[in-house]
Write a protein that holds these residues in place. Sequence first.
Motif, PDB file in Angstrom:
ATOM      1  N   ASN A  54    -126.975 -74.099 -41.573  1.00 21.12           N
ATOM      2  CA  ASN A  54    -126.719 -72.856 -42.304  1.00 21.12           C
ATOM      3  C   ASN A  54    -126.755 -71.629 -41.415  1.00 21.12           C
ATOM      4  N   MET A  55    -125.709 -70.813 -41.522  1.00 24.32           N
ATOM      5  CA  MET A  55    -125.743 -69.484 -40.929  1.00 24.32           C
ATOM      6  C   MET A  55    -126.446 -68.562 -41.923  1.00 24.32           C
ATOM      7  N   THR A  56    -127.079 -67.528 -41.413  1.00 24.92           N
ATOM      8  CA  THR A  56    -127.899 -66.665 -42.263  1.00 24.92           C
ATOM      9  C   THR A  56    -127.418 -65.225 -42.149  1.00 24.92           C
ATOM     10  N   MET A  75    -124.174 -70.939 -35.034  1.00 27.63           N
ATOM     11  CA  MET A  75    -124.095 -71.914 -36.119  1.00 27.63           C
ATOM     12  C   MET A  75    -122.649 -72.380 -36.343  1.00 27.63           C
ATOM     13  N   PHE A  76    -121.679 -71.505 -36.132  1.00 29.19           N
ATOM     14  CA  PHE A  76    -120.286 -71.923 -36.211  1.00 29.19           C
ATOM     15  C   PHE A  76    -119.980 -72.960 -35.130  1.00 29.19           C
ATOM     16  N   ALA A  77    -120.454 -72.693 -33.904  1.00 28.08           N
ATOM     17  CA  ALA A  77    -120.197 -73.616 -32.799  1.00 28.08           C
ATOM     18  C   ALA A  77    -120.793 -74.995 -33.087  1.00 28.08           C
ATOM     19  N   LEU A  78    -122.005 -75.026 -33.593  1.00 31.71           N
ATOM     20  CA  LEU A  78    -122.652 -76.306 -33.905  1.00 31.71           C
ATOM     21  C   LEU A  78    -121.925 -77.015 -35.038  1.00 31.71           C
ATOM     22  N   GLY A  79    -121.468 -76.258 -36.019  1.00 30.57           N
ATOM     23  CA  GLY A  79    -120.721 -76.856 -37.123  1.00 30.57           C
ATOM     24  C   GLY A  79    -119.434 -77.502 -36.648  1.00 30.57           C
TER      25      GLY A  79
END
Length: 364
Positions: free
Chosen positions: A65-67, A262-266
């Motif tokens: 989750n991005m926050t 978080m986008f990169a990990l997703g």
Amino acid sequence: MPRRTATLLASTVTLLAILVAGVFIPVPYAEMSPGPTVNTLGEHDGEPVLHIKDRKTYPAGGHLNMTTVRVTGADYKMNLVEAVYGWLSPDDAVVPHESLYPDDTTAEEVDQQNAEQFTASQESAKVAALDELGIPFTTRVIVASVLAGGAAQGTLHAGDVIKAVDGQRVDGPGDVVELVTSHKPGEKVDFRIVPADRAEKAEKNGDDPRKLPGEDVTVTAKESDREPGKAMVGITAGTAHTFPFEIGIRLADVGGPSAGLMFALGIVDKLTKGDLTGGEFVAGTGTINPDGQVGPIGGIHMKTVGARDQGAEFFLTPAQNCATAVRDVPDGLALVRVRKMDDAMDALEDIREGRVDQLVECGE
């Protein structure tokens, strides 16, 4: 009227007057509070957050989750009562209005800046993710922006591909800066470019814009307002990338650069078999640059609170935010320190394999 009754009545009237005044008196503050969190592996408003086309993807379980932080708008006039309430709230922060919205910046300019940072963070996330996976892509030097009233206005345009400066090939934005500043104000700087419209058309056709023949344009350098004697042409050089498949990130009403990690990990999770999280609920924040370095963000406490409220057990925390984050950690949330993409990948492996005692946490 008895004196005691009169005193009580006067006190009540005074208190009411203060409360009424507090409601109507504006104060120069803004409020920050925990915002929504969004699973980059899932959907938002009925659409996948990450959309990958022309490349095999894999189901991804768990949460990455991005926050976000919710802030009052630039035009919102906070009153004294609201400010006091915010100061007393353990999960909110009342800050000077000008710290979020400088006096010389309009609300529209702030929104535009946030939108541009969000777009740049998506691009950096894609680069960091594909680098992590060893997937090749091409990079080109471009004119990222043109200063209004600057020497290059009308000659160079955002999106132009810069092939060379003064006949010397450029491989990065730094080369452009070095070659331009080697001049003196008033001297001519020669650029070889591929105009933005031609570059865009080539990319849509699957061609490499860098291989198109260039056009020569000349800009007369001006003297920098901030650094007397230094030459400038009024552009910001940047990079653009051509990826071997389409990667889209769909998330409305979010701005700023803090979701990059978080986008990169997703993206990595979607492009690899298995679950990076092992099915666990992991949240986090942090800017990311194309080299995979994770940078600090604002509002760290509000983000950890928002993440824990949604059920997160682990929070990937930029190392430079750790000192602030550990002052008030939500119960049941482990703050995992990360400095770069590889740190986050290692932490997710430990979480996935149940080695939580090996996690490097903030404060250690």
